[in-house]
Write a protein that holds these residues in place. Structure first.
Motif, PDB file in Angstrom:
ATOM      1  N   HIS A   1      54.678  29.698  39.253  1.00 58.59           N
ATOM      2  CA  HIS A   1      54.348  29.688  37.830  1.00 58.59           C
ATOM      3  C   HIS A   1      53.300  30.758  37.534  1.00 58.59           C
ATOM      4  O   HIS A   1      52.331  30.900  38.276  1.00 58.59           O
ATOM      5  CB  HIS A   1      53.797  28.312  37.460  1.00 58.59           C
ATOM      6  CG  HIS A   1      53.451  28.183  36.013  1.00 58.59           C
ATOM      7  ND1 HIS A   1      54.411  28.138  35.039  1.00 58.59           N
ATOM      8  CD2 HIS A   1      52.259  28.103  35.392  1.00 58.59           C
ATOM      9  CE1 HIS A   1      53.814  28.028  33.861  1.00 58.59           C
ATOM     10  NE2 HIS A   1      52.509  28.014  34.042  1.00 58.59           N
ATOM     11  N   LYS A   2      53.560  31.498  36.451  1.00 61.18           N
ATOM     12  CA  LYS A   2      52.551  32.479  36.047  1.00 61.18           C
ATOM     13  C   LYS A   2      51.713  31.883  34.935  1.00 61.18           C
ATOM     14  O   LYS A   2      52.249  31.327  33.981  1.00 61.18           O
ATOM     15  CB  LYS A   2      53.222  33.761  35.531  1.00 61.18           C
ATOM     16  CG  LYS A   2      53.490  34.768  36.624  1.00 61.18           C
ATOM     17  CD  LYS A   2      53.907  36.112  36.047  1.00 61.18           C
ATOM     18  CE  LYS A   2      55.236  36.001  35.357  1.00 61.18           C
ATOM     19  NZ  LYS A   2      55.796  37.260  34.915  1.00 61.18           N
ATOM     20  N   SER A   3      50.409  31.991  35.060  1.00 60.99           N
ATOM     21  CA  SER A   3      49.608  31.509  33.942  1.00 60.99           C
ATOM     22  C   SER A   3      48.388  32.396  33.767  1.00 60.99           C
ATOM     23  O   SER A   3      47.978  33.111  34.678  1.00 60.99           O
ATOM     24  CB  SER A   3      49.192  30.062  34.173  1.00 60.99           C
ATOM     25  OG  SER A   3      48.381  29.976  35.305  1.00 60.99           O
ATOM     26  N   ALA A   4      47.858  32.338  32.575  1.00 57.72           N
ATOM     27  CA  ALA A   4      46.713  33.175  32.259  1.00 57.72           C
ATOM     28  C   ALA A   4      45.446  32.482  32.740  1.00 57.72           C
ATOM     29  O   ALA A   4      45.086  31.428  32.250  1.00 57.72           O
ATOM     30  CB  ALA A   4      46.655  33.421  30.762  1.00 57.72           C
ATOM     31  N   VAL A   5      44.779  33.089  33.724  1.00 55.81           N
ATOM     32  CA  VAL A   5      43.507  32.518  34.133  1.00 55.81           C
ATOM     33  C   VAL A   5      42.395  33.194  33.344  1.00 55.81           C
ATOM     34  O   VAL A   5      42.513  34.339  32.930  1.00 55.81           O
ATOM     35  CB  VAL A   5      43.236  32.695  35.641  1.00 55.81           C
ATOM     36  CG1 VAL A   5      44.192  31.868  36.457  1.00 55.81           C
ATOM     37  CG2 VAL A   5      43.298  34.146  36.041  1.00 55.81           C
ATOM     38  N   GLN A   6      41.325  32.442  33.143  1.00 54.23           N
ATOM     39  CA  GLN A   6      40.191  32.982  32.396  1.00 54.23           C
ATOM     40  C   GLN A   6      39.151  33.478  33.388  1.00 54.23           C
ATOM     41  O   GLN A   6      38.844  32.788  34.359  1.00 54.23           O
ATOM     42  CB  GLN A   6      39.610  31.895  31.519  1.00 54.23           C
ATOM     43  CG  GLN A   6      40.660  31.213  30.661  1.00 54.23           C
ATOM     44  CD  GLN A   6      40.023  30.551  29.467  1.00 54.23           C
ATOM     45  OE1 GLN A   6      40.048  31.082  28.368  1.00 54.23           O
ATOM     46  NE2 GLN A   6      39.413  29.404  29.712  1.00 54.23           N
ATOM     47  N   LEU A   7      38.628  34.657  33.105  1.00 50.72           N
ATOM     48  CA  LEU A   7      37.679  35.254  34.033  1.00 50.72           C
ATOM     49  C   LEU A   7      36.371  35.599  33.327  1.00 50.72           C
ATOM     50  O   LEU A   7      36.368  35.942  32.154  1.00 50.72           O
ATOM     51  CB  LEU A   7      38.264  36.540  34.624  1.00 50.72           C
ATOM     52  CG  LEU A   7      39.609  36.379  35.335  1.00 50.72           C
ATOM     53  CD1 LEU A   7      40.170  37.739  35.701  1.00 50.72           C
ATOM     54  CD2 LEU A   7      39.462  35.516  36.573  1.00 50.72           C
ATOM     55  N   CYS A   8      35.300  35.513  34.077  1.00 50.05           N
ATOM     56  CA  CYS A   8      33.988  35.893  33.567  1.00 50.05           C
ATOM     57  C   CYS A   8      33.959  37.405  33.349  1.00 50.05           C
ATOM     58  O   CYS A   8      34.300  38.171  34.239  1.00 50.05           O
ATOM     59  CB  CYS A   8      32.902  35.493  34.568  1.00 50.05           C
ATOM     60  SG  CYS A   8      31.275  36.147  34.167  1.00 50.05           S
ATOM     61  N   TYR A   9      33.550  37.847  32.154  1.00 48.29           N
ATOM     62  CA  TYR A   9      33.566  39.288  31.870  1.00 48.29           C
ATOM     63  C   TYR A   9      32.472  40.027  32.615  1.00 48.29           C
ATOM     64  O   TYR A   9      32.403  41.246  32.574  1.00 48.29           O
ATOM     65  CB  TYR A   9      33.517  39.543  30.370  1.00 48.29           C
ATOM     66  CG  TYR A   9      32.149  39.491  29.694  1.00 48.29           C
ATOM     67  CD1 TYR A   9      31.244  38.477  29.965  1.00 48.29           C
ATOM     68  CD2 TYR A   9      31.787  40.451  28.753  1.00 48.29           C
ATOM     69  CE1 TYR A   9      30.020  38.426  29.327  1.00 48.29           C
ATOM     70  CE2 TYR A   9      30.563  40.415  28.116  1.00 48.29           C
ATOM     71  CZ  TYR A   9      29.690  39.400  28.401  1.00 48.29           C
ATOM     72  OH  TYR A   9      28.480  39.350  27.758  1.00 48.29           O
TER      73      TYR A   9
END
Length: 872
Positions: free
Chosen positions: A336-344
């Motif tokens: 599954h592809k999903s959008a992970v959130q990352l610290c900028y």
RNA sequence: GGGCAGUUAGCUCAGCGGUAGAGCACUGUCCUCACACGACAGGGGUCAUAGGUUCAAAUCCUAUACUGCCCACCA
């Protein structure tokens, strides 16, 4: 005498020293003068500047210098940003290298080190700005954490607090486990990553089957407080209202209905973890579900995870999945592809975490900003960014402003048992303790245009320079910074902080990739400045900085710009070599010229120069230095150097007298006005050369910035431009003949000329043509010489006897090629000229032009045919 | 899933309604008395595709295809 090639280093050093000694860039309110104020986007004190800020600064400097030369009171405020998390991270890395950390150091010692670091870093950065030639008012240097700015921050916080716009609450926030702090929504970046979608069986309580949920994050299941299905989903109808058991820990949770759940996704059943997922949080709110924290701020599982407590998120996932599988709960695992959130700031995966934070309500603050955009008080260039900006303001969410770090403005809220929290700069009394958190670095950045002019004090500076004129920045901080400045400026002063925002692109590497330390493709502007000179770097960047467009940066472009800078140097060198030792009183002045005595080339170059200067100025007014650079480059190189200078040589090297003086005066006037026009782009060399020319140009100003704006007036001459272009075409035709027939460059030819334009050439332009086409003689045509080549241009045909040199087959081939060109041109134009619709509907001027083109091409064709006939 | 850009010479990009441009790269000639970081001459493009509007379209409109960016709660 100037050196043969431009050497940037001594010139740059000399100019910088002079500017500093004269305090040239200082600005103060000047009644009657129009202010042009710009605040620099303060660079973070995280290290040295790279090429991105160099572009940003070069753009601002070009605008500042341009407006200064226009006579406005231009003020460019320098400064730096403490940079919150980003800077603290830099220091933490240093500490780690020293095998210690900030906790071991303690808050006070840590902050002391930060101060020292900041001091050094500012020195580096401001030194780079200086080196770039930035016309910054150094007396105004500001820092987002210095005293006056701290005052502004407190005042802003207090005001918002008093208005009830600041609140504290336990919310689901974006938590960076690595940085150990909350982040605002826009400090999170997204990246699509491959992962798994796990189908997990939650057994029913009692003896029913239970449900299968699909999740990408099995490790959060210990925080589940429900399983949700869509109310319209018949598959799960019977499950609603019953309870299921969380595997591995056997805690019972209800099956509920919520319209948010998608039918198609996974199994249609969603495990709800209000404490660790934004959507789940909202579902939890709707259904009054408890929020159980399964993950702690350090990224490890909590007691709620039973046997898994203490494991990191990543390890826990692997272990949980393995155990689920072993015990038969794992029904399926899909890719599954999903959008992970990352610290900028550190790029690690963000954990949505329930925690107590401070927020600023945004909806009311956004309204005036929207209004300012809609009624045109605030404009974004290029316009294409206005829509995303507007959409963001429309859908704005509350701003989480507290950060659990040490480096920043400490939140000015104080607590004491039994008392209400108080907002104060210092402890309200004994027993009060201050909130340990600091404010989001963008909170102070948002106040920048106000704070640098002394706000909240009612200073003269604020009255004069605020609102500022234009803010120059990249699109990556449009929301983070630009929008917030607008909101704050309007909230506190009722006026936009800047009327225009110029949004430029990002400097990428030459293959178009974003520059980053990890890719190793970052470019150090200092290295390029050392290698090719600052002006070359600036020009290379500015010439490519079309509004809003990213730049694929190649060092080769700096080499090209270096060549141009060198061309400026050498053309000035040439002019100086041809001037007398003693300049005429007051310098050469165009208004002393006898207009009737001017040659065609003079009238032409003055007319062109005037038009180019006007266009370049308009383009700088429109924030488009790239277009200004392009037109100035083209004019100086292709028209001034390649034609005018060449044409002027005859007079310069000829006898003294009026003709020579006129050529000198025009060379000086055109060149020095072009140098001035280029000064905003390439300040060092242009000023150096302007000074070298000053005894002759009559410019007394010590600095280009004070020389005033470059312009010519009264020289527009369309007829001269048209005639000159015919002369140029004629010259080019002969040169082409020479090149194609391999006539040695040194060999002077004899030529005879014929045609409608021939008398004019013979009478007026003979010197031009014979000099530029290297002719020994040019006579009227009487009879065709036996072995001659022919060059056909509009209204003129040249016959060049080339006995022994000419190869007839070659000559025929050449002429046939020209003929073919003429023929295709005629076909094109004929279609137009013979089209009745064109004749009846096109504007008259268009028709006339087409007819003239047709006639010229036809004449050329006939002449070529005739010549070919003779040759065969 | 929305929105916005881009698609023009080998490369990087201008042009945005009237005969296709620049820089670099390429070919030929030349160390011509400012500059070889130079001069002169030249080669190279059916302006992504398909329709449409217009006397006229790289330029305006509508689709399509890629590419990139921004935004968004499909676990």
């Amino acid at each position: 005498m100037l050196d043969k090639a431009y050497d940037p280093k001594p010139v740059e050093e000399r100019r910088l020293a002079a500017w500093e000694a004269a305090k040239l860039f200082d600005s103060s309110p000047r009644p009657g003068a129009r202010p042009f104020a710009v605040v620099i986007p303060p660079p973070n004190v995280t290290g040295a500047l790279h090429i991105g800020p160099a572009l940003n600064d070069a753009l601002q400097d070009a605008l500042i210098r341009h407006h200064r030369m226009r006579g406005e009171e231009a003020c460019w405020v320098p400064g730096a940003d403490h940079g919150g998390i980003a800077t603290q991270n830099v220091m933490e890395k240093q500490l780690k290298a020293e095998k210690t950390d900030r906790r071991a150091l303690g808050r006070e010692a840590f902050l002391e080190r930060m101060q020292t670091w900041t001091r050094d870093c500012k020195k580096t950065i401001l030194g780079q700005l200086r080196r770039l030639g930035c016309a910054l008012d150094w007396t105004r240097e500001a820092f987002t954490m210095d005293e006056p700015r701290a005052k502004a921050v407190f005042h802003a916080f207090k005001t918002l607090w008093d208005q009830g716009l600041i609140y504290r609450g336990e919310r689901l926030v974006n938590w960076c486990v690595r940085c150990g702090t909350a982040l605002s929504d826009i400090e999170v970046e997204r990246e699509e990553r491959k992962g798994g979608l796990y189908h997990i069986h939650y057994r029913g309580e009692g003896d029913w089957d239970g449900v299968v949920v699909a999740t990408t994050r099995p490790e959060t299941m210990f925080g589940d407080t429900a399983v949700a299905v869509n109310p319209k989903d018949v598959r799960w109808e019977s499950a609603v209202g019953k309870k299921v058991l969380i595997p591995l820990i056997d805690r019972a949770i209800p099956v509920i209905e919520d319209a948010h759940v998608e039918f198609e996704f996974g199994t249609g059943a969603l495990k709800v973890t209000p404490a660790h997922d934004q959507n789940d949080w909202e579902i939890g709110q709707r259904h009054q579900l408890p929020a159980i924290k399964a993950i702690a701020p350090d990224g490890k599982l909590t007691e709620a995870a039973g046997p898994y407590a203490g494991l990191s998120r990543e390890k826990a996932r692997d272990q949980v999945v393995a155990d689920l599988e072993a015990r038969g709960f794992l029904r399926k695992k899909e890719d599954h592809k999903s959008a992970v959130q990352l610290c900028y700031r550190c790029n690690s995966v963000i954990e949505p975490l329930l925690s107590l934070q401070w927020f600023v309500k945004q909806t009311e603050l956004a309204k005036p900003a929207l209004k300012a955009l809609d009624d045109g008080r605030f404009k974004i260039y290029p316009e294409t960014w206005a829509k995303p900006y507007r959409d963001w303001l429309l859908n704005i969410k509350d701003w989480c402003i507290s950060r659990q770090i040490w480096w920043g403005h400490r939140i000015p809220v104080w607590y004491k048992e039994g008392e209400k929290p108080a907002v104060a700069e210092r402890a309200p009394g004994p027993g009060w303790t201050q909130d340990p958190d600091v404010l989001d670095t963008w909170f102070s950045s948002a106040l920048w245009p106000l704070a640098v002019f002394g706000w909240p004090e009612r200073t003269k500076d604020l009255a004069y320079y605020y609102p500022t004129s234009v803010l120059v920045t990249g699109y990556e901080i449009l929301y983070l910074w630009v929008a917030r400045m607008q909101m704050m400026g309007l909230a506190f002063e009722g006026k936009v902080p800047f009327a225009d925002a110029l949004i430029h692109g990002i400097v990428r590497d030459k293959s178009g990739k974003k520059m980053s330390k990890s890719l190793g493709n970052v470019v150090d502007p200092l290295v390029l400045m050392d290698k090719h000179g600052t002006d070359a770097l600036r020009f290379a960047l500015l010439a490519q900085a079309h509004p809003g467009k990213d730049i694929a940066f190649d060092e080769q472009s700096v080499v090209g710009a270096r060549n141009f800078v060198n061309k400026l140097w050498n053309s000035t060198r040439f002019v100086l070599m041809n001037l007398p030792e003693r300049p005429p009183e007051g310098g050469y002045r165009l208004d002393r010229l006898d207009r009737k005595g001017l040659e065609l080339a003079d009238r032409w170059i003055l007319s062109r120069a005037q038009s180019v200067l006007e266009t370049a100025a308009k383009q700088l007014d429109a924030y488009d230095p790239a277009a200004a650079g392009d037109i100035l480059y083209g004019f100086l190189w292709d028209e001034f150097c390649d034609w005018y200078v060449e044409l002027a040589k005859a007079r310069l090297q000829g006898p003294a007298g009026g003709a020579q003086e006129a050529a000198r005066a025009i060379l000086v006037a055109v060149l020095s006005s072009m140098l001035k026009a280029l000064h905003p782009l390439t300040p060092f060399i242009t000023e150096e050369l302007c000074l070298a020319l000053s005894p002759f140009s009559g410019d007394r100003a010590e600095f280009a910035l004070k020389a005033g704006y470059a312009a010519l007036s009264g020289w527009s001459d369309a007829a001269a431009e048209a005639e000159m272009s015919r002369v140029m075409a004629a010259v080019t035709a002969v040169r082409s003949l020479r090149a194609q027939l391999n006539v040695p460059p040194g060999l002077k030819i004899k030529a005879a000329v014929q045609g409608s334009f021939a008398p004019k050439i013979l009478a007026e332009h003979r010197a031009y043509v014979s000099a530029l086409a290297r002719m020994e003689s040019l006579e009227p045509f009487s009879a065709r010489p036996p072995q001659s080549a022919t060059a056909v241009s509009d209204g003129v045909t040249f016959y060049v006897p080339l006995a022994g040199v000419i190869d007839f087959a070659q000559e025929r081939a050449r002429l046939e090629k020209d003929l073919a060109k003429a023929e295709t041109e005629i076909v094109k134009i004929e279609a137009k000229v013979k089209n009745p619709d064109f004749l009846s509907r096109a504007p008259q001027a268009q028709i006339e032009e087409a007819r003239a083109q047709h006639a010229a091409a036809a004449a050329r064709r006939d002449k070529l045919k005739e010549t070919l006939a003779v040759l065969s």
